[in-house]
Design an enzyme around this catalytic site. Structure first.
Site, PDB file in Angstrom:
ATOM      1  N   ILE A  14      45.935 -48.953 -57.241  1.00  0.00           N
ATOM      2  CA  ILE A  14      45.318 -50.091 -57.924  1.00  0.00           C
ATOM      3  C   ILE A  14      46.352 -50.822 -58.774  1.00  0.00           C
ATOM      4  CG2 ILE A  14      43.431 -50.822 -59.431  1.00  0.00           C
ATOM      5  CD1 ILE A  14      42.044 -48.152 -58.625  1.00  0.00           C
ATOM      6  N   ASP A  40      56.222 -46.141 -64.468  1.00  0.00           N
ATOM      7  CA  ASP A  40      55.573 -45.145 -63.623  1.00  0.00           C
ATOM      8  C   ASP A  40      56.497 -43.919 -63.534  1.00  0.00           C
ATOM      9  OD1 ASP A  40      53.202 -45.646 -61.129  1.00  0.00           O
ATOM     10  OD2 ASP A  40      54.324 -43.766 -61.282  1.00  0.00           O
ATOM     11  N   ASN A  93      53.019 -39.604 -58.282  1.00  0.00           N
ATOM     12  CA  ASN A  93      52.038 -39.729 -57.204  1.00  0.00           C
ATOM     13  C   ASN A  93      52.198 -41.059 -56.474  1.00  0.00           C
ATOM     14  OD1 ASN A  93      49.880 -38.935 -55.634  1.00  0.00           O
ATOM     15  ND2 ASN A  93      48.338 -39.780 -57.022  1.00  0.00           N
ATOM     16  N   LYS A  98      44.344 -38.173 -61.304  1.00  0.00           N
ATOM     17  CA  LYS A  98      43.035 -38.743 -60.921  1.00  0.00           C
ATOM     18  C   LYS A  98      42.334 -37.995 -59.782  1.00  0.00           C
ATOM     19  CE  LYS A  98      44.004 -41.489 -57.149  1.00  0.00           C
ATOM     20  NZ  LYS A  98      43.233 -42.332 -56.292  1.00  0.00           N
ATOM     21  N   SER A 142      36.020 -45.455 -65.201  1.00  0.00           N
ATOM     22  CA  SER A 142      35.363 -45.152 -63.926  1.00  0.00           C
ATOM     23  C   SER A 142      33.852 -45.040 -64.096  1.00  0.00           C
ATOM     24  CB  SER A 142      35.919 -43.824 -63.387  1.00  0.00           C
ATOM     25  OG  SER A 142      35.128 -43.358 -62.327  1.00  0.00           O
ATOM     26  N   TYR A 188      38.358 -34.422 -64.842  1.00  0.00           N
ATOM     27  CA  TYR A 188      38.849 -35.800 -64.596  1.00  0.00           C
ATOM     28  C   TYR A 188      37.871 -36.799 -65.212  1.00  0.00           C
ATOM     29  CZ  TYR A 188      39.060 -40.289 -62.257  1.00  0.00           C
ATOM     30  OH  TYR A 188      39.071 -41.636 -62.005  1.00  0.00           O
ATOM     31  N   LYS A 240      38.093 -39.552 -68.702  1.00  0.00           N
ATOM     32  CA  LYS A 240      37.752 -40.994 -68.757  1.00  0.00           C
ATOM     33  C   LYS A 240      36.820 -41.258 -69.939  1.00  0.00           C
ATOM     34  CE  LYS A 240      40.087 -42.458 -65.248  1.00  0.00           C
ATOM     35  NZ  LYS A 240      41.306 -43.265 -65.493  1.00  0.00           N
ATOM     36  N   PHE A 258      34.035 -48.793 -59.610  1.00  0.00           N
ATOM     37  CA  PHE A 258      33.208 -48.006 -58.696  1.00  0.00           C
ATOM     38  C   PHE A 258      34.162 -47.425 -57.652  1.00  0.00           C
ATOM     39  CE2 PHE A 258      28.981 -48.317 -60.405  1.00  0.00           C
ATOM     40  CZ  PHE A 258      29.242 -49.136 -61.485  1.00  0.00           C
ATOM     41  N   ASN A 259      34.004 -47.713 -56.365  1.00  0.00           N
ATOM     42  CA  ASN A 259      34.907 -47.057 -55.404  1.00  0.00           C
ATOM     43  C   ASN A 259      35.896 -48.045 -54.791  1.00  0.00           C
ATOM     44  OD1 ASN A 259      32.625 -45.173 -55.783  1.00  0.00           O
ATOM     45  ND2 ASN A 259      33.767 -43.968 -54.278  1.00  0.00           N
ATOM     46  N   PHE A 288      29.805 -35.394 -45.947  1.00  0.00           N
ATOM     47  CA  PHE A 288      29.309 -34.340 -46.837  1.00  0.00           C
ATOM     48  C   PHE A 288      27.831 -34.520 -47.170  1.00  0.00           C
ATOM     49  CE2 PHE A 288      33.350 -32.717 -46.845  1.00  0.00           C
ATOM     50  CZ  PHE A 288      34.319 -33.430 -47.534  1.00  0.00           C
ATOM     51  N   ARG A 331      29.162 -31.792 -50.740  1.00  0.00           N
ATOM     52  CA  ARG A 331      30.382 -31.435 -51.493  1.00  0.00           C
ATOM     53  C   ARG A 331      29.980 -31.203 -52.949  1.00  0.00           C
ATOM     54  NH1 ARG A 331      35.308 -35.767 -51.844  1.00  0.00           N
ATOM     55  NH2 ARG A 331      33.704 -36.951 -52.941  1.00  0.00           N
TER      56      ARG A 331
HETATM   57  C1  WQD Z   1      32.761 -41.174 -51.577  1.00  0.00           C
HETATM   58  C2  WQD Z   1      31.597 -40.632 -50.728  1.00  0.00           C
HETATM   59  C3  WQD Z   1      31.521 -38.239 -50.530  1.00  0.00           C
HETATM   60  C4  WQD Z   1      35.213 -37.806 -48.276  1.00  0.00           C
HETATM   61  C5  WQD Z   1      35.803 -40.481 -56.681  1.00  0.00           C
HETATM   62  C6  WQD Z   1      35.930 -40.485 -58.187  1.00  0.00           C
HETATM   63  C7  WQD Z   1      36.054 -41.900 -58.692  1.00  0.00           C
HETATM   64  C8  WQD Z   1      37.239 -42.514 -58.017  1.00  0.00           C
HETATM   65  C9  WQD Z   1      36.952 -42.561 -56.509  1.00  0.00           C
HETATM   66  C10 WQD Z   1      39.480 -42.191 -58.836  1.00  0.00           C
HETATM   67  C11 WQD Z   1      30.951 -39.389 -51.339  1.00  0.00           C
HETATM   68  C12 WQD Z   1      31.778 -38.910 -49.176  1.00  0.00           C
HETATM   69  C13 WQD Z   1      34.153 -38.355 -48.983  1.00  0.00           C
HETATM   70  C14 WQD Z   1      34.980 -37.209 -47.011  1.00  0.00           C
HETATM   71  C15 WQD Z   1      32.649 -37.735 -47.213  1.00  0.00           C
HETATM   72  N1  WQD Z   1      38.397 -41.738 -58.276  1.00  0.00           N
HETATM   73  N2  WQD Z   1      32.901 -38.301 -48.450  1.00  0.00           N
HETATM   74  N3  WQD Z   1      33.700 -37.187 -46.533  1.00  0.00           N
HETATM   75  O1  WQD Z   1      33.688 -39.043 -55.089  1.00  0.00           O
HETATM   76  O2  WQD Z   1      32.543 -41.347 -54.931  1.00  0.00           O
HETATM   77  O3  WQD Z   1      34.576 -41.084 -56.341  1.00  0.00           O
HETATM   78  O4  WQD Z   1      36.848 -41.196 -56.078  1.00  0.00           O
HETATM   79  O5  WQD Z   1      39.760 -43.239 -59.317  1.00  0.00           O
HETATM   80  O6  WQD Z   1      36.272 -41.883 -60.082  1.00  0.00           O
HETATM   81  O7  WQD Z   1      34.764 -39.916 -58.743  1.00  0.00           O
HETATM   82  O8  WQD Z   1      34.790 -41.000 -53.890  1.00  0.00           O
HETATM   83  O9  WQD Z   1      35.772 -41.316 -51.664  1.00  0.00           O
HETATM   84  O10 WQD Z   1      35.705 -38.960 -52.611  1.00  0.00           O
HETATM   85  O11 WQD Z   1      33.597 -40.054 -51.863  1.00  0.00           O
HETATM   86  O12 WQD Z   1      31.492 -37.677 -46.739  1.00  0.00           O
HETATM   87  O13 WQD Z   1      35.901 -36.687 -46.316  1.00  0.00           O
HETATM   88  O14 WQD Z   1      32.101 -40.252 -49.473  1.00  0.00           O
HETATM   89  O15 WQD Z   1      30.593 -37.163 -50.377  1.00  0.00           O
HETATM   90  O16 WQD Z   1      29.558 -39.447 -51.100  1.00  0.00           O
HETATM   91  P1  WQD Z   1      33.790 -40.535 -55.047  1.00  0.00           P
HETATM   92  P2  WQD Z   1      35.053 -40.305 -52.469  1.00  0.00           P
END
Ligand code: WQD
Length: 346
Positions: free
Chosen positions: A14, A33, A37, A87, A127, A154, A158, A183-184, A223, A300
């Site tokens: 990001i 930096d 990572n 992170k 986050s 983690y 935050k 968010f994501n 998952f 998961r």
């Molecule tokens: C998203 C969805 C998994 C991998 C985390 C942190 C957030 C930010 C982003 C850092 C979930 C599903 C995932 C896989 C899957 N982190 N999944 N198979 O957990 O929502 O957020 O990462 O900045 O702060 O909390 O992101 O991408 O890991 O998962 O089914 O191989 O995808 O179960 O529902 P998450 P994610």
């Protein structure tokens, strides 16, 4: 004379995309930096995209003398965008002290230096994990939603960092702060010159998905499909990383143009829409034409069921809105994965 912004973690996913948008908006950028990572060649990529090479200092924000030297070397830093942090949600469970030490100390070191070098404002990379699993009636989640007990060290760092900033400013520190709750973040710059570079086996969905699509991974594990959602899979607010980067430019302008009505403010940064994991897979297949091998497995640990953001406040106050669709973001992620293959990186 351009305004100068310090971007910690600026060679990261990001951070690098935000540096591009800051340069495009006319700022001078100093990247700090420790490369724990990420890779210094990202600086070359930023220069290739923008035509401007940001300053780069290989410094760990926990190393106070080295960090202070950056403020002495680059006079007139007006703002900081702080991305540098550990992170990985899963790793934080096994290495909590590393996470608390790194994430909290690096922020406190920066805060302490701000008044000394007349830095006006800081944007903190927070986050949506601070919300935990919002109550169903509170979706889409607003900034007023209750902060829930973090599911991981983690996520807890935050929450604690947000509190540190608020308490520091409440104590009378002459600085302003904006907390951006992401968010994501997904996807890559449309040029495919920079993008997400996870170390080892990706924990996050999109890099694992594109590595599966290109044949590095055998199949994607979904998952769980037994959640209380329309198709049983989890729902998230997947936001294109370039849209997210632009939100930082709007937030920095909001601070430096003196528009803040209070010293600290919080904004959700998402699309305002939720998509399920299975919907995302279907969208990827439709927009790329690439069949994705996947299987449904158990849930998961630590995953929440569904969260997506109410982003009205960022729209109204910052004048920012996500402009790209999920398909556009996924196409950019796929283009980036193909570029990594072309470069022989993976
Ligand atoms: C998203 C969805 C998994 C991998 C985390 C942190 C957030 C930010 C982003 C850092 C979930 C599903 C995932 C896989 C899957 N982190 N999944 N198979 O957990 O929502 O957020 O990462 O900045 O702060 O909390 O992101 O991408 O890991 O998962 O089914 O191989 O995808 O179960 O529902 P998450 P994610």
């Amino acid at each position: 004379m351009n305004r100068t912004i310090l971007v910690t973690g600026g060679t990261g996913f990001i951070g690098s995309h935000t540096t591009v948008e800051l340069i495009n908006a006319g700022y001078d950028v100093v990247i700090v930096d420790n490369l724990s990572n990420s890779n210094a060649d990202v600086v070359d990529g930023i220069e290739q995209i923008t035509g401007v090479r940001p300053a780069f200092e290989k410094v760990d924000c926990n190393d106070v003398p080295a960090l202070e030297a950056v403020f002495q070397k680059y006079k007139g830093i007006e703002g900081i965008i702080h991305f540098a942090a550990s992170k990985a949600v899963g790793e934080s469970v096994f290495k909590p002290l590393l996470y608390y030490r790194n994430n909290l100390n690096s922020l406190m070191n920066l805060l302490e230096l701000m008044p000394k070098y007349d830095v006006k404002g800081i944007i903190f990379s927070s986050s949506c994990t601070v919300y935990g699993q919002p109550d169903k009636e509170n979706l889409p989640v607003t900034e007023q939603a209750p902060i829930k007990k973090a599911e991981s060290p983690y996520g807890n760092t935050k929450q604690i960092c947000e509190e540190i900033i608020q308490d520091y400013i409440k104590s009378g520190a002459p600085v302003k702060a904006i907390l951006l709750r992401y968010f994501n973040p997904i996807g890559a710059h449309p040029s495919a010159i920079i993008g997400e570079m996870p170390n080892g086996v990706p924990a996050n969905l999109i890099p694992y998905l594109t590595q599966t699509a290109i044949g590095i991974r055998k199949e994607l594990s979904v998952f769980g499909d037994d959640y209380d959602t329309p198709d049983g899979s989890c729902i998230r607010d997947f936001i294109y990383v370039v849209d997210l980067a632009k939100a930082h430019v709007c937030a920095m302008a909001h601070i430096l143009d003196g528009k803040m009505e209070q010293a600290v403010d919080v904004f959700n940064v998402g699309t305002g829409k939720g998509n399920s994991v299975l919907e995302l897979i279907n969208t990827f297949e439709e927009c790329t034409g690439v069949k994705l091998p996947y299987k449904i497995v158990g849930r998961r640990a630590g995953d929440i069921e569904q969260v997506w953001g109410n982003v009205d406040k960022a729209n109204k106050v910052l004048g920012w809105k996500a402009e790209h669709t999920l398909a556009e973001a996924l196409l950019s992620a796929w283009k980036w994965q193909e570029e990594l293959r072309r470069r022989g990186v993976m």
